[in-house]
Enzyme design. Structure first.
Site, PDB file in Angstrom:
ATOM      1  N   GLU A  72       0.674  -0.989  -0.107  1.00  0.00           N
ATOM      2  CA  GLU A  72       0.037  -0.203  -0.055  1.00  0.00           C
ATOM      3  C   GLU A  72       1.025   1.234  -0.019  1.00  0.00           C
ATOM      4  O   GLU A  72       0.458   2.252  -0.744  1.00  0.00           O
ATOM      5  CB  GLU A  72      -0.829   0.000   1.165  1.00  0.00           C
ATOM      6  CG  GLU A  72      -1.684   1.180   1.248  1.00  0.00           C
ATOM      7  CD  GLU A  72      -2.654   1.255   2.596  1.00  0.00           C
ATOM      8  OE1 GLU A  72      -2.796   0.362   3.113  1.00  0.00           O
ATOM      9  OE2 GLU A  72      -3.559   2.316   2.326  1.00  0.00           O
ATOM     10  N   ASP A  88      -0.918  -5.158   2.803  1.00  0.00           N
ATOM     11  CA  ASP A  88      -1.472  -3.927   3.552  1.00  0.00           C
ATOM     12  C   ASP A  88      -0.939  -4.029   4.848  1.00  0.00           C
ATOM     13  O   ASP A  88      -1.108  -4.887   5.852  1.00  0.00           O
ATOM     14  CB  ASP A  88      -3.071  -4.002   3.529  1.00  0.00           C
ATOM     15  CG  ASP A  88      -3.257  -2.427   4.178  1.00  0.00           C
ATOM     16  OD1 ASP A  88      -4.689  -2.012   3.875  1.00  0.00           O
ATOM     17  OD2 ASP A  88      -2.630  -1.912   4.784  1.00  0.00           O
ATOM     18  N   ILE A  90      -0.773  -2.063   7.564  1.00  0.00           N
ATOM     19  CA  ILE A  90      -1.646  -2.011   8.584  1.00  0.00           C
ATOM     20  C   ILE A  90      -2.981  -1.572   8.030  1.00  0.00           C
ATOM     21  O   ILE A  90      -3.218  -0.395   7.533  1.00  0.00           O
ATOM     22  CB  ILE A  90      -1.370  -0.675   9.628  1.00  0.00           C
ATOM     23  CG1 ILE A  90       0.101  -0.946  10.202  1.00  0.00           C
ATOM     24  CG2 ILE A  90      -2.130  -0.351  10.757  1.00  0.00           C
ATOM     25  CD1 ILE A  90       0.523   0.132  11.048  1.00  0.00           C
ATOM     26  N   ASP A  91      -3.956  -2.383   8.003  1.00  0.00           N
ATOM     27  CA  ASP A  91      -5.197  -2.178   7.494  1.00  0.00           C
ATOM     28  C   ASP A  91      -5.969  -1.830   8.490  1.00  0.00           C
ATOM     29  O   ASP A  91      -6.027  -2.369   9.779  1.00  0.00           O
ATOM     30  CB  ASP A  91      -5.754  -3.550   6.844  1.00  0.00           C
ATOM     31  CG  ASP A  91      -7.221  -3.247   5.935  1.00  0.00           C
ATOM     32  OD1 ASP A  91      -7.628  -2.102   5.721  1.00  0.00           O
ATOM     33  OD2 ASP A  91      -7.915  -4.145   6.311  1.00  0.00           O
ATOM     34  N   THR A  93      -5.760   1.693   9.407  1.00  0.00           N
ATOM     35  CA  THR A  93      -5.057   2.612  10.029  1.00  0.00           C
ATOM     36  C   THR A  93      -5.594   3.899  10.750  1.00  0.00           C
ATOM     37  O   THR A  93      -4.907   4.141  11.786  1.00  0.00           O
ATOM     38  CB  THR A  93      -4.094   3.506   8.687  1.00  0.00           C
ATOM     39  OG1 THR A  93      -3.598   2.554   7.933  1.00  0.00           O
ATOM     40  CG2 THR A  93      -3.212   4.383   9.169  1.00  0.00           C
ATOM     41  N   ASP A 215      -6.299  -4.449   0.184  1.00  0.00           N
ATOM     42  CA  ASP A 215      -7.310  -4.294   1.254  1.00  0.00           C
ATOM     43  C   ASP A 215      -8.143  -5.867   1.294  1.00  0.00           C
ATOM     44  O   ASP A 215      -8.154  -6.311   2.455  1.00  0.00           O
ATOM     45  CB  ASP A 215      -8.264  -3.471   1.226  1.00  0.00           C
ATOM     46  CG  ASP A 215      -7.974  -2.003   1.450  1.00  0.00           C
ATOM     47  OD1 ASP A 215      -8.135  -1.095   0.616  1.00  0.00           O
ATOM     48  OD2 ASP A 215      -7.071  -1.664   2.313  1.00  0.00           O
TER      49      ASP A 215
HETATM   50  C1  LIP Z   1      -9.316   1.081   5.442  1.00  0.00           C
HETATM   51  C2  LIP Z   1     -10.200  -0.120   4.825  1.00  0.00           C
HETATM   52  C3  LIP Z   1     -11.662   0.060   5.263  1.00  0.00           C
HETATM   53  C4  LIP Z   1     -12.071   1.394   4.710  1.00  0.00           C
HETATM   54  C5  LIP Z   1     -11.356   2.512   5.151  1.00  0.00           C
HETATM   55  C6  LIP Z   1      -9.825   2.296   4.549  1.00  0.00           C
HETATM   56  P1  LIP Z   1      -6.698   1.714   5.247  1.00  0.00           P
HETATM   57  O1  LIP Z   1      -7.961   0.668   4.702  1.00  0.00           O
HETATM   58  O2  LIP Z   1      -9.843  -1.269   5.678  1.00  0.00           O
HETATM   59  O3  LIP Z   1     -12.612  -0.898   5.048  1.00  0.00           O
HETATM   60  O4  LIP Z   1     -13.492   1.500   4.938  1.00  0.00           O
HETATM   61  O5  LIP Z   1     -11.839   3.710   4.639  1.00  0.00           O
HETATM   62  O6  LIP Z   1      -9.658   2.211   3.159  1.00  0.00           O
HETATM   63  O7  LIP Z   1      -6.805   2.876   4.904  1.00  0.00           O
HETATM   64  O8  LIP Z   1      -6.832   1.521   6.892  1.00  0.00           O
HETATM   65  O9  LIP Z   1      -5.356   0.575   4.809  1.00  0.00           O
END
Ligand code: LIP
Length: 267
Positions: A72, A88, A90-91, A93, A215
């Site tokens: 990412e 990713d 940290i998914d 974040t 994601d």
């Molecule tokens: C997040 C996603 C989440 C979405 C957020 C964001 P990130 O990814 O996991 O489902 O609703 O807007 O995109 O930005 O934390 O890697």
């Protein structure tokens, strides 16, 4: 010996996801003091996102130097082996920034264009979902199966929202029509964990527009191996326009509703 089989690639993915997750968890206080933004003022990236990705990329370049890594934060590295790691770091974040214990390292392994293995690891709870294509889905190495719900009105769904105001307005309009037709909604903030919760039945279904491959690459395989139907809309594969994961008993009804609402359209 260099890992080559999907099960061996998964073992490496699990090792690296755990290491990246531990780094993120242990450096959070310092990392959230060094935050930058990407697509909007609320689309944040911390020093830990970058450090966790760097850890995985450097390890893979040492272990499997001919592979490609799509991360990412750093984009896609050159490769040539036909094997691509989709990360990713940290998914979730924003959850991480606020100290909410709901974020994950998501790492998938794609061979010749097909995701063959994936891991989603929550470093706070220690929960870890894994799958190898054709070999089932697991949470902490225990087999998991998805919900068997058959009525949309009894379905607990999760979704998420983008960072741009115009997309959020479109997503809110769709949600306003979905909400009265389902049991309830959860908005948890991490797509990879939403997919894994759907895979193990903590949710019945999940949909979201606007996700990036990192994601959902690992979570989508885990969902499919747990028995969910995973797709986009109108015959499309899961992708940036829509990721939908639902049990067979409600997939058609939820898919039709999202199509009627043009949930995959808009900004
Ligand atoms: C997040 C996603 C989440 C979405 C957020 C964001 P990130 O990814 O996991 O489902 O609703 O807007 O995109 O930005 O934390 O890697």
């Amino acid at each position: 010996m260099t890992p080559t089989e999907p099960s061996e690639l998964l073992e490496l993915a699990v090792t690296l996801a755990r290491q990246a997750g531990e780094l993120a968890r242990n450096t959070r206080v310092e990392a959230i003091g060094r935050v930058t933004t990407k697509s909007t003022a609320t689309d944040v990236v911390t020093a830990a996102d970058k450090a966790a990705e760097r850890l995985v990329v450097e390890a893979l370049s040492a272990i499997r130097p001919a592979d490609t890594v799509l991360g990412e934060e750093g984009g896609e590295s050159p490769g040539g082996s036909g094997t691509r790691w989709i990360l990713d770091p940290i998914d979730g974040t924003v959850n991480y920034l606020y100290g909410l214990p709901h974020y994950a390292v998501s790492l998938a392994v794609e061979v010749d264009g097909v995701v063959v293995a994936g891991v989603v690891h929550n470093p706070v709870t220690g929960e870890e979902w894994t799958a190898v294509r054709g070999e089932g889905a697991f949470r902490n190495w225990e087999p998991i199966r998805c919900s068997q719900v058959t009525e949309l009105g009894q379905t607990l769904i999760a979704t998420g929202f983008g960072y741009a105001a115009d997309r959020r307005a479109h997503q809110a309009r769709v949600l306003a029509e979905v909400l009265p037709r389902v049991r309830d909604l959860r908005r948890n903030g991490a797509a990879s964990l939403d997919l894994c919760w759907a895979a193990d039945g903590r949710l019945d279904a999940y949909y979201e527009k606007g996700l990036s491959l990192w994601d959902h690459a690992a979570g989508a395989l885990i969902c499919a191996e747990a028995g969910l139907v995973v797709s986009g809309l109108r015959g499309a594969p899961a992708g940036p326009d829509m990721v939908l994961a639902a049990p067979r008993g409600v997939y058609d009804a939820l898919h039709a509703l999202l199509v009627d609402l043009d949930a995959d359209a808009g900004p």
